[in-house]
Scaffold this motif. Structure first.
Motif, short mmCIF file in Angstrom:
data_model
loop_
_atom_site.label_atom_id
_atom_site.label_comp_id
_atom_site.label_asym_id
_atom_site.label_seq_id
_atom_site.Cartn_x
_atom_site.Cartn_y
_atom_site.Cartn_z
N LEU A 56 -33.60 -63.11 54.37
CA LEU A 56 -32.92 -64.21 55.06
C LEU A 56 -32.69 -65.38 54.10
CD1 LEU A 56 -32.09 -64.51 58.03
CD2 LEU A 56 -34.09 -65.94 58.36
N LEU A 57 -33.69 -65.60 53.25
CA LEU A 57 -33.59 -66.69 52.27
C LEU A 57 -32.42 -66.41 51.32
CD1 LEU A 57 -35.50 -69.14 51.83
CD2 LEU A 57 -36.41 -67.90 49.87
N ILE A 70 -27.12 -67.53 49.31
CA ILE A 70 -25.89 -66.98 48.74
C ILE A 70 -24.74 -67.13 49.73
CG2 ILE A 70 -24.77 -64.89 47.88
CD1 ILE A 70 -27.47 -63.96 46.89
N GLY A 71 -24.98 -66.73 50.97
CA GLY A 71 -23.92 -66.74 51.98
C GLY A 71 -23.46 -68.14 52.29
N LEU A 107 -32.95 -58.01 48.20
CA LEU A 107 -31.53 -58.17 47.88
C LEU A 107 -30.70 -57.21 48.73
CD1 LEU A 107 -30.29 -60.02 45.76
CD2 LEU A 107 -30.11 -58.05 44.24
N THR A 108 -31.16 -55.97 48.84
CA THR A 108 -30.42 -54.97 49.61
C THR A 108 -30.30 -55.39 51.07
OG1 THR A 108 -31.41 -53.31 48.18
CG2 THR A 108 -30.31 -52.51 50.15
N LEU A 109 -31.44 -55.82 51.63
CA LEU A 109 -31.44 -56.18 53.05
C LEU A 109 -30.65 -57.46 53.27
CD1 LEU A 109 -32.53 -55.31 55.79
CD2 LEU A 109 -34.56 -56.66 55.37
N GLY A 110 -30.72 -58.38 52.29
CA GLY A 110 -30.06 -59.68 52.46
C GLY A 110 -28.56 -59.63 52.25
N ALA A 111 -28.09 -58.63 51.51
CA ALA A 111 -26.68 -58.63 51.09
C ALA A 111 -25.70 -58.64 52.27
CB ALA A 111 -26.41 -57.43 50.20
N ALA A 112 -25.91 -57.74 53.21
CA ALA A 112 -24.97 -57.65 54.33
C ALA A 112 -25.01 -58.95 55.14
CB ALA A 112 -25.32 -56.48 55.21
N GLY A 151 -19.53 -56.80 51.20
CA GLY A 151 -20.94 -56.80 51.60
C GLY A 151 -21.11 -56.32 53.02
N ILE A 152 -20.20 -56.73 53.92
CA ILE A 152 -20.30 -56.30 55.32
C ILE A 152 -20.04 -54.80 55.42
CG2 ILE A 152 -19.16 -56.48 57.57
CD1 ILE A 152 -18.73 -59.46 56.98
#
Lengths: 555, 311
Positions: free
Chosen positions: B105-106, B111-112, B178-183, B138-139
């Motif tokens: 989430l951070l 980034i988002g 990073l993987t979980l946060g990317a989308a 990313g989505i």
């Protein structure tokens, strides 16, 4: 802004580099004598009388020791808790003489009475032991007590003559009887520990936690973090501790074979027991490959529901079995990670002469199908081939579907189901043709015994009076090993002639092993004996070689 | 406000009860049981096992017994792991999943949020198109593709980061987070861009600009608070979603979190574990939704006035 960007980049890169510095698990393990072991799924339990799966078995084998052990190179039996044993004249009673030095991990001596109490516990119907029928029923009255037909546990054929002498009476004489005493399911458990944490048959008892645990194996439980690792350390009281080279083992639960392979490649594991098939050709091509392959006592087959027409007709079943080109399947679909095999007792069974009456023969298959009333496949009803959802099963099913179309001109649909749904379908006999596998021990009975008309793995409807008689009567009256082998061969021929299932291939052991790891050879029983495992303290972790490295090595 | 929170909490009770009831009966209706295996289980053994887990009782009495246990905070024993309780398994998995979710989430917010704000400042220019195209990527890119790609690059090829694990080796938390946060970063980028664009066209922003404030102050002091409001309302459910939906990342990276337990429980027909995690996670989702509503009200004076007037 540019300077800021450069700073960020520098911090990130140096942080990442700092992360990658230092030795990996394999190198540290080599130095410290700790084996890092990829162990499939999270172990459900280590209680030898409750466990069923192989990750549990791999772990429990480090923590418990049965009466006898096996040499992982030769599979010959050798002393465990029992230092020697003898049969009576008609080989129906075995007397085990226990090693007086055998100790539990708290220092208590391991006694014959421990085995009596443990086996009574294992067979108590309340504990719900799911493998008792396979591993215990050769002992006198074990079946009757386990199924609740008798209530007196003392009637089971196991008796402590004194603290170190155990007498076991068998239901019938069997040359392979000793093998079953090597299974961890028959290991003793520490009575006082179990009783201190609940009823003996309580499946929910916390006696298996590291703080409570007492075992008699070469190692004892050190730390257990669920889904992360189970660590075991040397049992200081183990009778043969001088011959144990390892200081400990870290069992890592890794369900995904792809992840496990990556961990092996990056030096996080000494051994990965289940590398993905798609990677095998790449590993074979490595000049110094860590891949170890060998035959394995397991068979992959398609069951046929003999209650569903036209599969109630033996000619149809046989025609379908004869029209599968297993060699092509093994080579082009499965990259030779299996052995093409047309009989039920798998390739590599010692001292056994295999029957190959179901080898690929499309001519004969077409003839049989015509005799059954479907010349050229005309009028053949629609059948469905089911498999549990997995890529490997799907590839095999598609290939077999095409072979049936090509050689017999029959259409078979394929359908997949999630594992538990699938098992339910099989139990309800709700299938035409379904894939299944069976992995067992290095004697033919561990395969053929289960296919009697009332056998637990026989969901095909196969029932042959002569077959049942050979397994249940003739073999039990024949103590001689060679004569037994011939009886098994006869039974298998009857079985294959009736063709309740189509053997497709025999499994191969394929595991990745770091060069520093010795004592874990491929063997047909997939047996592990951690006493033999030695790590080379100075060896580096294995490195994946690029084609350029390989060329250099070749020059 | 307190009445609002109270009434929302009361509304949650029938929701959670409905979840319990539906899950309880659905898992039992699914074909296959917890004790099935390749080898058919002997009927006597099956009966003994069912007795140990109360499965021999009528369904209704199992249900009420389960509700009774639940009322005392006991999720029952796990079917798959004899000797372990569901409470214990959740307690083991939750901190790991929460930590992973927090890092994700951070990363996603930083980034988002940054990408979205930058894009909104110069709409329909390269500064907008590039981050938004990346966000769309990313989505679209599923975690089960992104994860292994990152592992191949940073783990295997460059050997900078460990390929799996959680807290075992230095740096092993980076790739999964990073993987979980990317989308999520991609969603947040799009949300914050839209929010900011809307706010930047408001009169009070024009007023701020008219009184001569520099652009960065207009953005940070006036626009951000309103522009990021949609992100804030999104964060609560997103975090709950991360907790419930991290199982793919947990499986790729061998992370000992709740998601892995949850998925395995479903495959194993571990009835109590499926129920326990479902009830636990649905309670969390209800709570996080409530929290994000409260937070949104605190940030948005219009909503605050609405809740305040009913209080």
């Amino acid at each position: 802004m540019t300077a800021f960007r450069q700073l960020i980049t520098a911090v990130t890169v140096s942080g990442l580099l700092a992360c990658s510095a230092g030795e990996n698990n394999v190198e540290r393990g080599n130095r410290e004598g700790i084996l890092y072991f990829g162990n499939g799924t999270e172990p459900q339990t280590i209680d030898p009388h409750v466990l069923t799966g192989s990750p549990e078995g791999n772990l429990a084998s480090a923590l418990f020791e049965p009466l006898i052990a096996r040499n992982p190179y030769t599979l010959e039996i050798e002393p465990g808790v029992a230092e020697r044993w003898e049969f009576n004249a008609d080989r129906s009673v075995i007397t085990f003489y226990l090693n007086p030095e055998a100790r539990w991990s708290n220092g208590d001596p391991v006694t014959a009475q421990d085995f009596v109490w443990s086996w009574q516990r294992a067979l108590n119907p309340k504990i719900g032991n799911q493998v008792a029928d396979v591993v215990f029923y050769h002992i006198r009255n074990a079946e009757a007590y386990h199924l609740g037909r008798i209530d007196d546990p003392d009637a089971i054929g196991v008796q402590a003559l004194d603290a170190h002498t155990l007498r076991v009476a068998l239901e019938y004489s069997n040359p392979f009887a000793l093998l079953k005493f090597t299974y961890v399911y028959l290991a003793p458990v520490h009575r006082a520990t179990i009783e201190a944490h609940g009823a003996p048959t309580d499946r929910f008892s916390p006696w298996t936690r590291p703080v409570n645990f007492v075992g008699n194996g070469p190692f004892t439980l050190d730390e257990w973090k669920m889904q992360r690792f189970v660590k075991v350390k040397r049992n200081p009281y183990y009778w043969d501790r001088d011959n144990v080279a390892l200081n400990g083992i870290v069992f890592r639960p890794i369900e995904s074979s792809t992840t496990e392979e990556k961990m092996f490649r990056s030096g996080q594991l000494h051994t990965a027991l289940n590398p993905p098939n798609s990677k095998i050709p790449d590993y074979r091509a490595q000049s110094e490959t860590p891949l170890v392959e060998g035959p394995f006592m397991g068979i992959y087959y398609y069951m046929m529901n003999m209650e569903h027409p036209p599969l109630d007709n033996g000619r149809v079943r046989r025609a379908m079995a004869l029209s599968i080109d297993r060699e092509t399947l093994a080579r082009s679909v499965l990259q030779d990670t299996v052995t093409a095999w047309s009989s039920y007792v798998p390739f590599g069974m010692p001292d056994y002469e295999h029957t190959h009456i179901l080898d690929f023969d499309p001519e004969a298959a077409r003839r049989l199908l015509a005799e059954a009333g479907y010349p050229g496949g005309a009028g053949f009803p629609a059948l469905t081939l089911k498999y549990n959802t997995a890529e490997n099963h799907r590839s095999v099913a598609i290939a077999v579907q095409q072979m049936w179309k090509q050689h017999l001109n029959i259409d078979v649909q394929i359908a997949n189901e999630e594992w538990r749904v699938y098992l339910d379908s099989l139990d309800q006999h709700n299938y035409d043709i379904a894939r299944m596998g069976w992995v067992a021990d290095i004697y033919p009975g561990s395969f053929l015994d289960t296919m009697i008309s009332t056998g637990g793995t026989n969901r095909t409807g196969f029932a042959n009076a002569e077959y049942d008689r050979i397994i249940l009567e003739d073999l039990r009256a024949t103590p001689d090993k060679d004569a037994q082998m011939q009886l098994y061969q006869r039974a298998e021929r009857i079985f294959l002639e009736e063709t309740p299932l189509i053997p497709i291939y025999a499994y191969k052991t394929k595991r990745l092993v770091q060069p520093s790891l010795q004592g874990m050879p491929a063997n047909a029983g997939d047996m592990l004996n951690y006493k033999y495992v030695v790590l080379d303290a100075d060896a580096p972790a294995w490195k994946w070689q690029t084609p350029a490295d390989n060329r250099q090595a070749a020059n | 406000m307190w009445r609002f929170i109270g009434s929302r909490l009361l509304q949650a009770v029938p929701v959670i009860l409905a979840v319990i009831t539906a899950t309880f009966f659905l898992v039992r209706m699914a074909p296959g049981g917890p004790f099935d295996s390749e080898k058919a289980v002997i009927p006597e053994v099956r009966a003994a096992l069912e007795a140990q887990y109360r499965l021999d009782q009528p369904l209704a009495s199992q249900y009420f017994a389960y509700l009774g246990d639940l009322a005392s905070g006991d999720f029952g024993p796990s079917f798959k792991y004899p000797g372990r309780s569901v409470n214990e398994l959740i307690a083991a998995g939750l901190p790991v999943t929460a930590e992973l979710g927090f890092y994700a989430l951070l990363i996603a917010t930083l980034i988002g949020g940054l990408a979205g704000v930058l894009a909104s400042l110069k709409p329909n220019t390269a500064q907008d198109y590039v981050p938004m195209a990346l966000a769309m990527l990313g989505i679209c890119m599923p975690t089960f593709l992104l994860g292994p790609l990152l592992v191949l690059l940073f783990g295997i090829r460059l050997e900078w980061l460990p390929v799996s694990g959680w807290g075992d080796l230095p740096g092993d938390k980076i790739l999964p987070s990073l993987t979980l946060g990317a989308a999520l970063a991609a969603y947040i980028a799009r949300l914050s861009r839209a929010g900011m664009l809307e706010v930047l066209s408001q009169d009070y922003i024009r007023t701020a600009r008219a009184k001569g404030l520099p652009e960065w102050q207009v953005v940070t002091r006036h626009a951000l608070r309103g522009g990021l409001l949609p992100v804030v309302t999104f964060l609560g459910p997103a975090f709950a979603g991360l907790l419930a939906g991290s199982f793919v990342v947990e499986s790729i990276f061998q992370i000992p979190g709740l998601g892995r337990f949850y998925v395995q429980a479903a495959f194993n027909r571990d009835y109590t574990m499926i129920l326990g995690t479902t009830v636990f996670l649905s309670t969390l989702i209800v709570l996080f939704n409530l929290m994000s509503d409260v937070l949104a009200a605190w940030l948005n004076p219009r909503l605050r006035a609405q809740y305040g007037s009913s209080a």
